[in-house]
Design a protein around this motif. Sequence first.
Motif, PDB file in Angstrom:
ATOM      1  N   LEU A 130       0.837  -1.205   0.000  1.00 39.63           N
ATOM      2  CA  LEU A 130       0.000   0.000   0.000  1.00 39.63           C
ATOM      3  C   LEU A 130       0.868   1.251   0.000  1.00 39.63           C
ATOM      4  O   LEU A 130       0.564   2.229  -0.671  1.00 39.63           O
ATOM      5  CB  LEU A 130      -0.943   0.005   1.204  1.00 39.63           C
ATOM      6  N   PHE A 132       2.384   2.143  -3.424  1.00 40.27           N
ATOM      7  CA  PHE A 132       1.519   2.836  -4.373  1.00 40.27           C
ATOM      8  C   PHE A 132       1.767   4.345  -4.338  1.00 40.27           C
ATOM      9  O   PHE A 132       1.287   5.078  -5.189  1.00 40.27           O
ATOM     10  CB  PHE A 132       0.047   2.544  -4.067  1.00 40.27           C
ATOM     11  N   VAL A 154       6.840   5.892  -7.693  1.00 41.10           N
ATOM     12  CA  VAL A 154       7.768   4.998  -8.383  1.00 41.10           C
ATOM     13  C   VAL A 154       9.159   5.056  -7.747  1.00 41.10           C
ATOM     14  O   VAL A 154       9.872   4.066  -7.706  1.00 41.10           O
ATOM     15  CB  VAL A 154       7.835   5.358  -9.875  1.00 41.10           C
ATOM     16  N   LEU A 196       2.470  -3.922  -9.768  1.00 41.83           N
ATOM     17  CA  LEU A 196       1.187  -3.292  -9.430  1.00 41.83           C
ATOM     18  C   LEU A 196       0.107  -4.325  -9.133  1.00 41.83           C
ATOM     19  O   LEU A 196      -0.742  -4.120  -8.278  1.00 41.83           O
ATOM     20  CB  LEU A 196       0.701  -2.423 -10.597  1.00 41.83           C
ATOM     21  N   VAL A 248      -3.816  -4.720 -15.661  1.00 44.62           N
ATOM     22  CA  VAL A 248      -2.529  -4.484 -15.007  1.00 44.62           C
ATOM     23  C   VAL A 248      -1.812  -5.809 -14.770  1.00 44.62           C
ATOM     24  O   VAL A 248      -0.612  -5.947 -15.018  1.00 44.62           O
ATOM     25  CB  VAL A 248      -2.735  -3.710 -13.680  1.00 44.62           C
ATOM     26  N   HIS A 302       1.259  -6.614 -17.253  1.00 39.81           N
ATOM     27  CA  HIS A 302       2.368  -6.096 -16.433  1.00 39.81           C
ATOM     28  C   HIS A 302       2.490  -4.594 -16.571  1.00 39.81           C
ATOM     29  O   HIS A 302       3.579  -4.069 -16.817  1.00 39.81           O
ATOM     30  CB  HIS A 302       3.680  -6.796 -16.796  1.00 39.81           C
ATOM     31  N   LEU A 303       1.385  -3.895 -16.457  1.00 34.71           N
ATOM     32  CA  LEU A 303       1.433  -2.437 -16.563  1.00 34.71           C
ATOM     33  C   LEU A 303       2.025  -1.861 -15.297  1.00 34.71           C
ATOM     34  O   LEU A 303       1.915  -2.448 -14.218  1.00 34.71           O
ATOM     35  CB  LEU A 303       0.019  -1.892 -16.775  1.00 34.71           C
ATOM     36  N   ASP A 320       3.087   2.028 -13.160  1.00 33.51           N
ATOM     37  CA  ASP A 320       2.709   3.416 -12.947  1.00 33.51           C
ATOM     38  C   ASP A 320       2.948   4.263 -14.200  1.00 33.51           C
ATOM     39  O   ASP A 320       2.144   5.123 -14.546  1.00 33.51           O
ATOM     40  CB  ASP A 320       3.577   3.933 -11.790  1.00 33.51           C
ATOM     41  N   MET A 348      -4.101   4.320 -10.403  1.00 34.94           N
ATOM     42  CA  MET A 348      -3.302   3.947  -9.230  1.00 34.94           C
ATOM     43  C   MET A 348      -4.154   3.981  -7.967  1.00 34.94           C
ATOM     44  O   MET A 348      -4.044   3.116  -7.107  1.00 34.94           O
ATOM     45  CB  MET A 348      -2.120   4.915  -9.060  1.00 34.94           C
ATOM     46  N   GLU A 349      -5.006   4.988  -7.860  1.00 34.68           N
ATOM     47  CA  GLU A 349      -5.869   5.092  -6.690  1.00 34.68           C
ATOM     48  C   GLU A 349      -6.838   3.904  -6.649  1.00 34.68           C
ATOM     49  O   GLU A 349      -7.132   3.361  -5.583  1.00 34.68           O
ATOM     50  CB  GLU A 349      -6.646   6.414  -6.700  1.00 34.68           C
ATOM     51  N   LEU A 398      -6.314   0.922  -7.944  1.00 31.20           N
ATOM     52  CA  LEU A 398      -5.556  -0.271  -7.553  1.00 31.20           C
ATOM     53  C   LEU A 398      -5.260  -0.260  -6.062  1.00 31.20           C
ATOM     54  O   LEU A 398      -5.363  -1.281  -5.377  1.00 31.20           O
ATOM     55  CB  LEU A 398      -4.238  -0.342  -8.343  1.00 31.20           C
ATOM     56  N   TYR A 399      -4.912   0.930  -5.573  1.00 33.40           N
ATOM     57  CA  TYR A 399      -4.628   1.080  -4.151  1.00 33.40           C
ATOM     58  C   TYR A 399      -5.853   0.685  -3.324  1.00 33.40           C
ATOM     59  O   TYR A 399      -5.766  -0.052  -2.351  1.00 33.40           O
ATOM     60  CB  TYR A 399      -4.220   2.521  -3.855  1.00 33.40           C
TER      61      TYR A 399
END
Lengths: 195, 338
Positions: A85, A88, A91, A190, B116, B120-121, B123, B133-134, B136-137
């Motif tokens: 977490l 995220f 990078v 990810l 993703v 294999h995507l 950021d 990203m949010e 996925l988070y």
Amino acid sequence: MHGLINRAIQCYVRDMHGETAWAQISRQSGIGLDGFEAMQTYDRAMTESLLAASVRVLMRPRETILEDLGTFLVSNHSSDALRRLLRFGGVTFKDFLHTLEDTPGRGKLALPDLDLPVMDLYEINPSIYMLQCRFPLEGAGHVIVGLLRAMADDYGALALLDHDGYSLDGEMVLIQLLEVSYAQGRSFDLAARAD
Amino acid sequence: MTKGPMQIDRQALNCVMPMHLWVSGRGVIESAGSTLRKVFGAVQLEGASFFDLFEVRRPGGVLTLADMRRHDGERLQIIPKEVGDVQGLRGIAVCLPANEGVLVNLSFGIDVIKAVATHHLTDADFAATDLAMELLYLVEAKTAVTDELRQMNLRLQGARDAAEEQALTDTLTGLRNRRALDVAMSMMIDRKVPFGLMHIDLDYFKAVNDTLGHAAGDFVLQVVAKVLLSQTRAGDTVARVGGDEFVVVFKDLTDPDKLFNIAKRVVEKLTEPSDFQGQVCRISASIGITISTDYAQPSADKMLSDADEALYASKNAGRGQAKLFGNVAPPDLPEKRV
């Protein structure tokens, strides 16, 4: 105090110092052997007596225990969730530092009743940062020091982290970035592994 | 402020929209965003015909570039034909000046999580403004919280099972249960407290249950519980030990006559019909009695099984009555007393 935070301390004691230490600490702090439930809220005094008992039983200063706890939260392999977490956040380690200010908001996205330290990052120069951390638990800055040190490792960055005392309304953490890509960091995909 | 066309070079366009397609007036893909190229893998996007690789699912009837230009600025659902694991992309197409075709921007929508993992995507494959990203988070945070809750449920379930195991009460009638009975009897035997024991089995209960239903059966059991409590003292133990079986332990009461009188009253009370929602429930009871002072060394198991034997003697003698273990023994067969 959110049960997650108490439970984090419980897991740290149990995993790093053994069942016997936890049995002693739980007895002394009056929580009971089963300990805390992660999804409940506890009185703040409970956390204080838990920490006080840990200081007595582990015979270590409160600051050391809290810093150790911060490192444990990220590097403990049995629960990779928090590390992921946090990753995220960015990078690179520098990106990550800049997203620390979002921490309370991100915490609330996951659990609306979770209060996390409020952090403000000040860039002194591209390799020196000051982080001000505000949280009801005294010594929370030490948790941040341990946690950031482990995160720097995770990113493969070389950084010096120090608790820099107390400001008017918080604790200060000094971050010196020596090398952003010092070592190969731990990989971060990810997509969570299906396991 | 001028309203002339805006120039943007391809690299900058890719930076802002890594999932764009520039489709020429002839329907040929002139350029494709880097994330789209990654998802399509070996399939060449640039130079291919848009409608060979994509199908516009919604709105319907979009089969040519001219159709697409008519839906300028509308939300489109687009299916990539060559990428099996992406169900549908969300998109929007805008007309380019003159007859230069359209600019299509795509996004994964809710499929982003699968995309993703499969492709294999990272950021860097998402625009800085993309909320992927949010999302996925959040998915990870939700999963972690759910796991924690699941474990908590398991712990609570375990605690509940343990509590049930230790419970001493029969939940239906509020009487003591078999475990409580065992505890009470062994305590009295250990402390050498004399007691009388009554094993009560309902007669015709099955008929009530079968003809009037389980609710009526439950009601009858609750009536029985009330009767038993009304005919016993506070220090006695009244337990439901089976579906329609009850055991009463009378502390310090060893007089057979008194026990018989109580048993008689219990049978009388239980034989009175009760009313359940306008239906009349009729039962009776057979009772077997044992007395701890009849044993040199009383044991709970032995006393219960003797009371059971006396109970069956009552049943065989026509039900609705009580018998004391040993009381009906033929004088010449003292070892088989029932």
